[in-house]
Write an enzyme that holds these catalytic residues in place. Structure first.
Site, short mmCIF file in Angstrom:
data_model
loop_
_atom_site.label_atom_id
_atom_site.label_comp_id
_atom_site.label_asym_id
_atom_site.label_seq_id
_atom_site.Cartn_x
_atom_site.Cartn_y
_atom_site.Cartn_z
N LYS A 188 0.85 -1.20 0.00
CA LYS A 188 0.00 0.00 0.00
C LYS A 188 0.88 1.25 0.00
O LYS A 188 0.60 2.22 -0.70
CB LYS A 188 -0.94 -0.01 1.21
N GLN A 237 -4.62 -1.39 9.59
CA GLN A 237 -4.41 -2.70 8.98
C GLN A 237 -4.98 -3.79 9.89
O GLN A 237 -4.67 -3.87 11.07
CB GLN A 237 -2.90 -2.93 8.76
N ASP A 274 -11.12 3.06 3.90
CA ASP A 274 -11.37 1.61 3.77
C ASP A 274 -12.86 1.32 3.61
O ASP A 274 -13.24 0.20 3.27
CB ASP A 274 -10.84 0.87 5.01
#
Ligand code: NDP
Length: 279
Positions: A53, A97, A120
């Site tokens: 990422k 994460q 997200d």
């Protein structure tokens, strides 16, 4: 029939270029998109995902701000970090994460993220908006699947779609997106009585299970479009999806490979969300 292989790697590269161009336009207005990446503990897979990422962020003109914390951080300390990032005007997107180490409860942490920085798309506000057909941030993996389908000119209206897997991060939002695109959607899971029969009726199959060969080629309707989200290791340690890939090539009209299908699209879609948040 030989299925068209939907090349997520190539499409993701094109998307990253588009995102980089959008970032450049923002930079001209004095805005540098900033993504806070929160990584707790030392899970090796999470470290690899974060590295990918951060590499994509760099390519897209997004500043990745690294917040690494030891696995023994308390729930309160992690919550305080999220509140600090919510208030930081250089941070446009916040990514925590997952999974978090044992002892930390992810839901209150994700709920604390400002929905306007929830790149997200996991916050209940953003899931609710998606359910109502007026999405803001859509979770990156299902968003990437929809982009792959759109670029392949797959008609969804009036089609039967089957999503296998009902997680909050993939299966459920995927089913909502397909519903919003006017497909008739069946959402399957581990309690589904006859998965083969459900899949046999599907014009579009999205597999997000996490098990090798969870979807067998002989179940597919000839000409079905198959999106394989799964990321598994086979008995030889080779990366593979949920769908019997080689055998499905002869039955499906289009299919995503693993690797090189949904995975790169997930990361490119996340970058799209960061630039959307910054703009
Ligand atoms: P989860 O483990 O959260 O969900 C798996 C789902 O599959 C559950 O809903 C479960 O049902 C269902 N399931 C399990 N066994 C069966 C079965 N035999 N038949 C039908 N359904 C079944 O996984 P995720 O959604 O997080 O991820 C799914 C896969 O996608 C994983 O391989 C993951 O690594 C991969 N992934 C890939 C990404 C990418 O970018 N390519 C991004 C995110 C995930 P139930 O709810 O009843 O337990």
């Amino acid at each position: 029939m030989t299925a068209q292989v939907l090349d997520g790697k190539a499409l993701a590269s094109q998307l990253r270029e588009e995102v980089a161009a959008a970032s450049k336009r923002l930079a001209e207005r004095g805005i540098t998109p900033g993504l806070a990446v929160v990584l707790v503990g030392d899970d090796p897979a999470s470290q690899i995902y974060v590295r990918h990422k951060e590499r994509a962020a760099k390519e897209c003109g997004v500043t990745a701000l690294d917040y690494r914390r030891d696995a023994d951080i308390s729930q309160e300390e992690l919550l305080a970090l999220i509140l600090e990032l919510n208030a930081d005007e250089n941070v446009h997107g916040i990514l925590v994460q997952l999974p978090l180490p044992d002892g930390l409860d992810a839901s209150p942490i994700l709920d604390a993220i400002d929905p306007a920085k929830d790149v997200d798309g996991f916050h209940p506000d953003n899931i609710g908006r998606l359910a109502q057909g007026r999405p803001r941030f859509v979770a990156a993996t299902p968003k990437g699947c929809m982009t792959l389908l759109a670029k392949a000119n797959v008609e969804l209206a009036g089609k039967n779609a089957v999503v296998v897997g009902r997680s909050n991060i993939v299966g459920k939002p995927m089913a909502m997106l397909l519903t919003n695109a006017n497909a008739s959607v069946t959402l399957c899971h581990s309690h589904t009585k006859d998965l083969a029969a459900e899949i046999g009726r599907a014009d579009v199959v999205v597999a997000a299970v996490g098990k090798v060969n969870a979807v067998r080629a002989e179940w597919l309707k000839p000409g079905a479009v198959v999106i394989d989200v799964g990321m598994n290791r086979d008995e030889n340690g080779k990366l593979c999806g949920d769908v019997q890939y080689e055998e499905s090539l002869a039955v499906a009209s289009a299919i995503t490979p693993v690797p090189g299908g949904v995975g790169p699209m997930t990361i490119a879609s996340l970058m799209q969300n960061v630039v959307l948040a910054a703009s």
